[in-house]
Design an enzyme around this catalytic site. Sequence first.
Site, PDB file in Angstrom:
ATOM      1  CB  ILE A 145      30.624  17.433  -3.358  1.00  0.00           C
ATOM      2  CG1 ILE A 145      30.713  17.332  -1.833  1.00  0.00           C
ATOM      3  CG2 ILE A 145      31.596  18.455  -3.896  1.00  0.00           C
ATOM      4  CD1 ILE A 145      32.095  16.926  -1.356  1.00  0.00           C
ATOM      5  N   GLY A 146      27.202  16.777  -2.836  1.00  0.00           N
ATOM      6  CA  GLY A 146      26.305  15.649  -2.625  1.00  0.00           C
ATOM      7  C   GLY A 146      25.065  16.122  -1.905  1.00  0.00           C
TER       8      GLY A 146
ATOM      9  CG  PHE B 254      21.936  13.522   7.307  1.00  0.00           C
ATOM     10  CD1 PHE B 254      23.066  14.314   7.234  1.00  0.00           C
ATOM     11  CD2 PHE B 254      21.443  13.188   8.557  1.00  0.00           C
ATOM     12  CE1 PHE B 254      23.703  14.762   8.384  1.00  0.00           C
ATOM     13  CE2 PHE B 254      22.070  13.624   9.711  1.00  0.00           C
ATOM     14  CZ  PHE B 254      23.210  14.418   9.625  1.00  0.00           C
ATOM     15  N   GLY B 255      20.683  15.705   4.317  1.00  0.00           N
ATOM     16  CA  GLY B 255      21.053  17.086   4.069  1.00  0.00           C
ATOM     17  C   GLY B 255      22.007  17.183   2.905  1.00  0.00           C
TER      18      GLY B 255
ATOM     19  CB  VAL C  11      27.860  16.473   1.312  1.00  0.00           C
ATOM     20  CG1 VAL C  11      29.323  16.365   1.698  1.00  0.00           C
ATOM     21  CG2 VAL C  11      27.023  15.467   2.079  1.00  0.00           C
TER      22      VAL C  11
ATOM     23  CG  ASP D  91      24.511   0.987   5.543  1.00  0.00           C
ATOM     24  OD1 ASP D  91      24.179   0.050   4.777  1.00  0.00           O
ATOM     25  OD2 ASP D  91      24.136   2.160   5.382  1.00  0.00           O
TER      26      ASP D  91
END
Length: 818
Positions: free
Chosen positions: A485-486, A490-491, A493, A611
């Site tokens: 889904i994403g 970073f990697g 999801v 953030d």
Amino acid sequence: MTMLFSFLTFSLLFLPFSISSSPNYIFPENHFINCGSDSPIVRNRRGGSTTFSGDLNFNPHHSDSVKDLTTTPESAGIYQTARKFTKSGSYNLPIDENGVYMVRLHFFPFVSLFDAKFSVSASGFLLLSNFSIPRNLTTSPVIKEFLVPVLKGRNLEIIFRPDSSFAFVNAIEAFVTPQGFIPNSNDTTHVTSSKNDLSSSVLNVIHRINVGGSNITDETDTMRRKWVADDDYLLIKRLAMNHSIYSDEPKYDQVGGATQYDAPDLVYKTAKEMNSSHVETQSNITWRFDVKRNATFFVRLHFCDIVSVQRNGTVFNAYIYGMFGKPISPYDRFEQFAVPFYVDFVVDSDGSGFMNISVGPRNDSKSINAFLNGVEIMELINDRVEWSGEKKNNVWIIVGSVVGGVVLISVSVVVILCCLKQRNAQPVENSSWWPRMSVNAGSSEDRTTVRTPIGSTTPDMNLGLKISFAEILHATNKFDPKFMIGEGGFGKVYKGTLHNGVKVAVKRSEAGHGQGLMEFQTEIMLLSKIRHQHLVSLIGYCDERYEMILVYEFMAKGTLREHLYSSNEDLGKSSSRSELSWDQRLQICIGAANGLQYLHAGLREPIIHRDIKSTNILLDEHYVAKVADFGLSKSGQPEETHIVTDVKGSFGYLDPEYLKSMQLTQKSDVYSFGVVLLEVLCARPAVDNLLPRNQMNLAEWGLSWLKENQIEKIIDPFLVGKINPNSLRKFGETAEKCLQENGTDRPNMMDVLWDLNYARQLQHPTMPQQSHEDTNSDVSWQMALTGINRLPSINVSTSCVSVADSEAFSELKIDETR
Ligand SMILES: *[C@@H]1O[C@H](CO)[C@@H](O)[C@H](O)[C@H]1NC(C)=O
Ligand SMILES: *[C@@H]1O[C@H](CO)[C@@H](O)[C@H](O)[C@H]1NC(C)=O
Ligand SMILES: *[C@@H]1O[C@H](CO)[C@@H](O)[C@H](O)[C@H]1NC(C)=O
Ligand SMILES: *[C@@H]1O[C@H](CO)[C@@H](O)[C@H](O)[C@H]1NC(C)=O
Ligand SMILES: *[C@@H]1O[C@H](CO)[C@@H](O)[C@H](O)[C@H]1NC(C)=O
Ligand SMILES: *[C@@H]1O[C@H](CO)[C@@H](O)[C@H](O)[C@H]1NC(C)=O
Ligand SMILES: *[C@@H]1O[C@H](CO)[C@@H](O)[C@H](O)[C@H]1NC(C)=O
Ligand SMILES: *[C@@H]1O[C@H](CO)[C@@H](O)[C@H](O)[C@H]1NC(C)=O
Ligand SMILES: *[C@@H]1O[C@H](CO)[C@@H](O)[C@H](O)[C@H]1NC(C)=O
Ligand SMILES: *[C@@H]1O[C@H](CO)[C@@H](O)[C@H](O)[C@H]1NC(C)=O
Ligand SMILES: *[C@@H]1O[C@H](CO)[C@@H](O)[C@H](O)[C@H]1NC(C)=O
């Protein structure tokens, strides 16, 4: 010879005297970017100077500004700062002219940037892949230069994508070259190979050589190029000699000749010629350049006859790979001395890894000589990629938390106070705060050492949260791409379902990179200690087998941003934009403010999120807002923190005071939250480079209207006529206070929360009213204080988040379609 020909494919792009660069060209002012900095740096070039501006106006996602604190701007210039991407992010550069753009990327890693590995694309062309700079080569900048065709009407988007760890860049130059700088049509050329259509290729500059002279720096070149002296490339040194440097100016801008932008006069005023005192006068001069095997190259040879002593004196041949004896006869065309020109070739390299370029005498020349002034060798790149620069990364989370959406005004304050009080009373690590999980928790052996990919131990991690890799494989159907889904630097999801039926978002990072590991640990350590209905919950993590996996609650409705406006990154995906009502927006703001207030004041060790932005506020199926992404967060008592070395955060949301002082306080989060409030009200991005300059930055733009008391002029058209003017005024005031230049002038989150609740009351006059008229902002401060002093007597224990969450897990209802 036949064999050689069958092995090599040659094509000759013969444009010697036909096309030349436009004499009307003026060196552009855009884009020269001093990445990761907010201050401009001026650099000289031949014929003027160039200003590298800071990159605050751009809004590269998933990136931080980093600074080398061991140097100063005076000593390091554009190399003191950099922008570091932990996930795919891009610079989206507006252009106003069709043409070939010179794109120059500067890399000079300082300590925190070692071990980067990444890929870069521009306008859909893959420029660099798996690019890294070996540590032993970090003593001078690495500069990569490309010529990229760009069509007007499309931005020049330069995307940085980490391959394993992270990406960075110190400076970017991207500017249009003169018309005809690179030939873009076949009209006057002989092309024998089908794969060398220059107008649809990127050229990657491999060698740029000043023959017969010394190195030319960017400061002495007309287009900030660097030229390297040729001596090291000469195959047989004794066959050539430097011609004495020409003392006049080369005659630029002759019809069919070169302009000063094609090469600076220092290139044309020096040349190598045949060594007249050598016995073997009849020999070629050959240079040998290392090039990729099996690639196609664009080769430009620069000539300027400063050598001949008589009219039409010298005619000679130029060869590439010893072939193609291309006659060079300067006087044929120009009939005068010292006119610079160039000849272009397109040629396939052979398998040797080298390219021979030679000039040699012709027996029909009046004087037997041959010369060369400059060489450029560029590789044709045709690899296309379709990356989206700003991937959705935060879609993942989610939850099935059933915790109610509407928190009554007075109660919400109470909840916080209640939790705050409890916190002080009992250590937050209390394990009863954790939902019971039926996943395989770490065994007792696991508690002693936890090996991480880079071999260090992960200290103090909450091992009760460990989830086995087998469980993760089961949950995600072995990382089934259908469940993704994403995706980000970073990697990836994935959506998943644990054995106990809990829906989760599984964030799996690429193994083995420093930055990821730090964020991984930060997130586990922080999130494992806190639990709040307005903070995304960490359900567990897995660090087996070199994996770094975080498991969160699943947030069905994605990010707040998606519901406010569609952006470039949403193109191509079905837009999930739903029109949120004013009341829904207020509730979302109140929820997020609640989460943030808890981080700031509800914990023994306060946390600064660092953030806050609309993509880090996620919505569950009932549109309950939760703050996410704690990878950058800092925890600790204010006095023991927070002079920071790296500026982190997202542009458009960054507290200007923090940028100046490098002193991190909770008020920086308050500033970012103020930007989110404007985003919610105006339904536009915090930074939008496509808008006129005064409108690009939402904080500035919004503040200017707030000061005029005319904020209603720029609100989301969908809200026009639907907001009670008092509610709007209160909301606007709140945003304005958050955006004050000095942190001390900004309210704390408790005040913000109070004001937002009040704004919501004003929208619904029938709701229980506070006795205050909405007059001046000071009221809220007093009210907040009264709230703290008078602890409520209402019993709200069931609203306390720990209980609510743990119960929620047993009765999850997840939106499967998400
Ligand atoms: C990058 O390198 C890794 C291994 O070094 C390789 O598996 C991967 O395919 C490479 N990616 C690209 C785009 O070349
Ligand atoms: C840098 O290190 C690599 C391997 O670590 C080695 O192959 C290379 O020769 C080194 N280069 C220099 C300039 O020392
Ligand atoms: C260039 O020449 C090749 C081969 O003759 C041809 O296929 C191609 O269409 C031409 N391109 C242009 C832009 O004229
Ligand atoms: C040519 O000139 C350059 C710059 O002055 C010098 O470095 C180089 O050694 C010279 N080469 C020869 C062969 O004289
Ligand atoms: C010229 O530039 C090359 C490549 O950057 C470098 O190796 C060489 O030392 C430079 N020569 C001089 C004289 O600065
Ligand atoms: C030119 O050739 C002569 C004779 O071989 C040699 O002594 C001299 O060094 C050469 N000049 C250069 C610049 O190499
Ligand atoms: C060169 O590339 C072509 C196609 O890209 C390939 O068919 C050929 O095998 C390669 N040759 C060598 C020597 O790598
Ligand atoms: C390049 O030149 C050298 C010296 O003349 C020669 O040995 C080599 O074969 C040449 N290579 C090619 C590919 O022409
Ligand atoms: C220069 O090189 C070309 C191509 O290799 C060759 O045909 C020619 O004979 C050479 N000229 C001299 C003078 O060696
Ligand atoms: C220059 O010399 C070449 C070769 O000798 C010849 O073909 C050409 O006509 C001459 N041009 C002029 C202007 O004399
Ligand atoms: C010049 O060279 C060509 C081919 O190498 C030859 O046919 C011709 O006779 C030569 N001319 C002179 C004047 O040497």
